[in-house]
Motif scaffolding. Structure first.
Motif, PDB file in Angstrom:
ATOM      1  N   ILE A 136      60.300  19.149  48.756  1.00 46.37           N
ATOM      2  CA  ILE A 136      60.286  18.274  49.938  1.00 46.37           C
ATOM      3  C   ILE A 136      60.610  19.067  51.205  1.00 46.37           C
ATOM      4  O   ILE A 136      59.989  18.874  52.247  1.00 46.37           O
ATOM      5  CB  ILE A 136      61.255  17.089  49.755  1.00 46.37           C
ATOM      6  CG1 ILE A 136      60.709  16.149  48.667  1.00 46.37           C
ATOM      7  CG2 ILE A 136      61.488  16.338  51.063  1.00 46.37           C
ATOM      8  CD1 ILE A 136      61.684  15.092  48.199  1.00 46.37           C
ATOM      9  N   ALA A 137      61.573  19.986  51.110  1.00 47.45           N
ATOM     10  CA  ALA A 137      62.011  20.751  52.286  1.00 47.45           C
ATOM     11  C   ALA A 137      61.027  21.864  52.669  1.00 47.45           C
ATOM     12  O   ALA A 137      60.985  22.273  53.830  1.00 47.45           O
ATOM     13  CB  ALA A 137      63.387  21.353  52.024  1.00 47.45           C
ATOM     14  N   ALA A 138      60.249  22.347  51.735  1.00 48.94           N
ATOM     15  CA  ALA A 138      59.363  23.500  51.961  1.00 48.94           C
ATOM     16  C   ALA A 138      58.033  23.032  52.562  1.00 48.94           C
ATOM     17  O   ALA A 138      57.026  22.937  51.863  1.00 48.94           O
ATOM     18  CB  ALA A 138      59.150  24.257  50.655  1.00 48.94           C
ATOM     19  N   LYS A 139      58.032  22.765  53.849  1.00 49.78           N
ATOM     20  CA  LYS A 139      56.812  22.273  54.515  1.00 49.78           C
ATOM     21  C   LYS A 139      55.667  23.277  54.428  1.00 49.78           C
ATOM     22  O   LYS A 139      54.506  22.898  54.337  1.00 49.78           O
ATOM     23  CB  LYS A 139      57.098  21.934  55.987  1.00 49.78           C
ATOM     24  CG  LYS A 139      58.199  20.918  56.191  1.00 49.78           C
ATOM     25  CD  LYS A 139      57.866  19.584  55.585  1.00 49.78           C
ATOM     26  CE  LYS A 139      58.969  18.582  55.891  1.00 49.78           C
ATOM     27  NZ  LYS A 139      59.077  17.538  54.916  1.00 49.78           N
ATOM     28  N   TRP A 140      55.999  24.561  54.457  1.00 53.80           N
ATOM     29  CA  TRP A 140      54.970  25.592  54.316  1.00 53.80           C
ATOM     30  C   TRP A 140      54.214  25.418  53.004  1.00 53.80           C
ATOM     31  O   TRP A 140      53.015  25.672  52.942  1.00 53.80           O
ATOM     32  CB  TRP A 140      55.585  26.987  54.395  1.00 53.80           C
ATOM     33  CG  TRP A 140      56.553  27.280  53.275  1.00 53.80           C
ATOM     34  CD1 TRP A 140      57.900  27.062  53.280  1.00 53.80           C
ATOM     35  CD2 TRP A 140      56.233  27.799  51.986  1.00 53.80           C
ATOM     36  NE1 TRP A 140      58.440  27.413  52.075  1.00 53.80           N
ATOM     37  CE2 TRP A 140      57.442  27.867  51.258  1.00 53.80           C
ATOM     38  CE3 TRP A 140      55.062  28.208  51.373  1.00 53.80           C
ATOM     39  CZ2 TRP A 140      57.505  28.334  49.941  1.00 53.80           C
ATOM     40  CZ3 TRP A 140      55.115  28.677  50.062  1.00 53.80           C
ATOM     41  CH2 TRP A 140      56.329  28.739  49.366  1.00 53.80           C
ATOM     42  N   LEU A 141      54.940  24.981  51.967  1.00 57.55           N
ATOM     43  CA  LEU A 141      54.320  24.812  50.656  1.00 57.55           C
ATOM     44  C   LEU A 141      53.334  23.650  50.648  1.00 57.55           C
ATOM     45  O   LEU A 141      52.329  23.700  49.946  1.00 57.55           O
ATOM     46  CB  LEU A 141      55.399  24.616  49.585  1.00 57.55           C
ATOM     47  CG  LEU A 141      54.921  24.526  48.151  1.00 57.55           C
ATOM     48  CD1 LEU A 141      54.123  25.759  47.743  1.00 57.55           C
ATOM     49  CD2 LEU A 141      56.096  24.325  47.219  1.00 57.55           C
ATOM     50  N   PHE A 197      44.233  34.548  53.441  1.00 59.95           N
ATOM     51  CA  PHE A 197      45.109  35.044  54.506  1.00 59.95           C
ATOM     52  C   PHE A 197      46.231  34.045  54.792  1.00 59.95           C
ATOM     53  O   PHE A 197      47.397  34.416  54.866  1.00 59.95           O
ATOM     54  CB  PHE A 197      44.303  35.294  55.793  1.00 59.95           C
ATOM     55  CG  PHE A 197      43.687  36.649  55.874  1.00 59.95           C
ATOM     56  CD1 PHE A 197      44.213  37.626  56.705  1.00 59.95           C
ATOM     57  CD2 PHE A 197      42.560  36.955  55.122  1.00 59.95           C
ATOM     58  CE1 PHE A 197      43.633  38.889  56.781  1.00 59.95           C
ATOM     59  CE2 PHE A 197      41.977  38.206  55.188  1.00 59.95           C
ATOM     60  CZ  PHE A 197      42.511  39.180  56.011  1.00 59.95           C
ATOM     61  N   ILE A 198      45.865  32.808  54.952  1.00 59.11           N
ATOM     62  CA  ILE A 198      46.856  31.789  55.305  1.00 59.11           C
ATOM     63  C   ILE A 198      47.833  31.568  54.149  1.00 59.11           C
ATOM     64  O   ILE A 198      49.048  31.482  54.364  1.00 59.11           O
ATOM     65  CB  ILE A 198      46.164  30.476  55.724  1.00 59.11           C
ATOM     66  CG1 ILE A 198      45.331  30.710  56.991  1.00 59.11           C
ATOM     67  CG2 ILE A 198      47.190  29.375  55.960  1.00 59.11           C
ATOM     68  CD1 ILE A 198      44.372  29.584  57.324  1.00 59.11           C
ATOM     69  N   LEU A 228      51.829  32.106  54.278  1.00 59.14           N
ATOM     70  CA  LEU A 228      52.728  30.993  53.971  1.00 59.14           C
ATOM     71  C   LEU A 228      53.677  31.342  52.829  1.00 59.14           C
ATOM     72  O   LEU A 228      54.878  31.069  52.903  1.00 59.14           O
ATOM     73  CB  LEU A 228      51.919  29.737  53.618  1.00 59.14           C
ATOM     74  CG  LEU A 228      51.170  29.076  54.761  1.00 59.14           C
ATOM     75  CD1 LEU A 228      50.192  28.033  54.224  1.00 59.14           C
ATOM     76  CD2 LEU A 228      52.125  28.455  55.764  1.00 59.14           C
ATOM     77  N   ALA A 229      53.162  31.959  51.762  1.00 58.62           N
ATOM     78  CA  ALA A 229      53.971  32.236  50.579  1.00 58.62           C
ATOM     79  C   ALA A 229      55.022  33.312  50.826  1.00 58.62           C
ATOM     80  O   ALA A 229      56.116  33.245  50.265  1.00 58.62           O
ATOM     81  CB  ALA A 229      53.069  32.639  49.417  1.00 58.62           C
ATOM     82  N   TYR A 230      54.711  34.291  51.660  1.00 54.02           N
ATOM     83  CA  TYR A 230      55.646  35.391  51.855  1.00 54.02           C
ATOM     84  C   TYR A 230      56.515  35.252  53.098  1.00 54.02           C
ATOM     85  O   TYR A 230      57.669  35.652  53.091  1.00 54.02           O
ATOM     86  CB  TYR A 230      54.905  36.729  51.833  1.00 54.02           C
ATOM     87  CG  TYR A 230      54.503  37.079  50.421  1.00 54.02           C
ATOM     88  CD1 TYR A 230      55.379  37.739  49.579  1.00 54.02           C
ATOM     89  CD2 TYR A 230      53.269  36.698  49.910  1.00 54.02           C
ATOM     90  CE1 TYR A 230      55.036  38.026  48.269  1.00 54.02           C
ATOM     91  CE2 TYR A 230      52.921  36.971  48.604  1.00 54.02           C
ATOM     92  CZ  TYR A 230      53.810  37.634  47.783  1.00 54.02           C
ATOM     93  OH  TYR A 230      53.464  37.891  46.478  1.00 54.02           O
ATOM     94  N   VAL A 231      55.984  34.683  54.164  1.00 60.12           N
ATOM     95  CA  VAL A 231      56.752  34.506  55.386  1.00 60.12           C
ATOM     96  C   VAL A 231      57.567  33.205  55.327  1.00 60.12           C
ATOM     97  O   VAL A 231      58.673  33.138  55.851  1.00 60.12           O
ATOM     98  CB  VAL A 231      55.836  34.539  56.633  1.00 60.12           C
ATOM     99  CG1 VAL A 231      56.613  34.257  57.910  1.00 60.12           C
ATOM    100  CG2 VAL A 231      55.115  35.882  56.706  1.00 60.12           C
ATOM    101  N   LYS A 232      56.999  32.204  54.676  1.00 63.43           N
ATOM    102  CA  LYS A 232      57.620  30.881  54.551  1.00 63.43           C
ATOM    103  C   LYS A 232      58.089  30.349  55.923  1.00 63.43           C
ATOM    104  O   LYS A 232      59.263  30.103  56.145  1.00 63.43           O
ATOM    105  CB  LYS A 232      58.797  30.905  53.567  1.00 63.43           C
ATOM    106  CG  LYS A 232      58.392  31.217  52.147  1.00 63.43           C
ATOM    107  CD  LYS A 232      59.583  31.319  51.232  1.00 63.43           C
ATOM    108  CE  LYS A 232      59.234  31.610  49.811  1.00 63.43           C
ATOM    109  NZ  LYS A 232      58.350  32.700  49.521  1.00 63.43           N
TER     110      LYS A 232
END
Length: 150
Positions: free
Chosen positions: A84-89, A137-138, A142-146
């Motif tokens: 829920i908190a991981a909006k990037w995910l 790319f995106i 997202l996965a590494y920079v979060k």
């Protein structure tokens, strides 16, 4: 069970990335075959490309499945509050869903070529080939920079 998952999370992440790389290798190459197929004037080359396209698509499909299953396992392992908190995910999952639609559309395109019903140009397939590049790319960023979204 949850201790098992947490103790092995790095293995799950490693295999998630391995299968993702294998999936993307194929999903990058398949549209290049479509470009060649759309542009060939040779029936012999077209027949060879038909076989290559079909074999490649069926070869990479399990990699897509394993990538998704391991991704879901990772989400489950980290838990609902984290998800829920991981909006990037949420953005990453949306892009993966789009990529799954792209992958599914490739099945349609393989069938179109198998039936000699292609009406699109090599240029169309060159542009079509760029879609997973942008998604990759995106997703990697997202996965590494979060990044944190408000």
């Amino acid at each position: 069970m949850n201790d098992f998952l947490m103790n092995n999370i790095l293995w799950f992440k490693a295999f998630h990335v391995i299968f993702m790389v294998a999936w993307f290798a194929g999903i990058f190459y398949l549209p290049r075959l479509f470009v060649n197929h759309a542009e060939t004037q040779s029936d012999k080359v077209a027949q060879q490309l038909k076989g290559m396209e079909k074999r490649l698509l069926y070869f990479i499909t399990p990699f897509a499945v394993f990538t998704v299953v391991l991704g879901l396992l990772l989400i489950y392992t980290y838990g609902n509050d984290w998800f829920i908190a991981a909006k990037w995910l949420h953005i990453k999952v949306t892009l993966v869903i789009l990529l799954l639609f792209y992958h599914g559309y490739c099945f349609k395109l393989v069938k179109v070529f198998q039936q000699d019903n292609n009406t699109r140009s090599g240029k169309f397939y060159r542009i079509f080939n760029e879609i997973p590049v942008f998604i990759l790319f995106i997703v990697i960023i997202l996965a590494y920079v979060k990044p944190v979204f408000s």
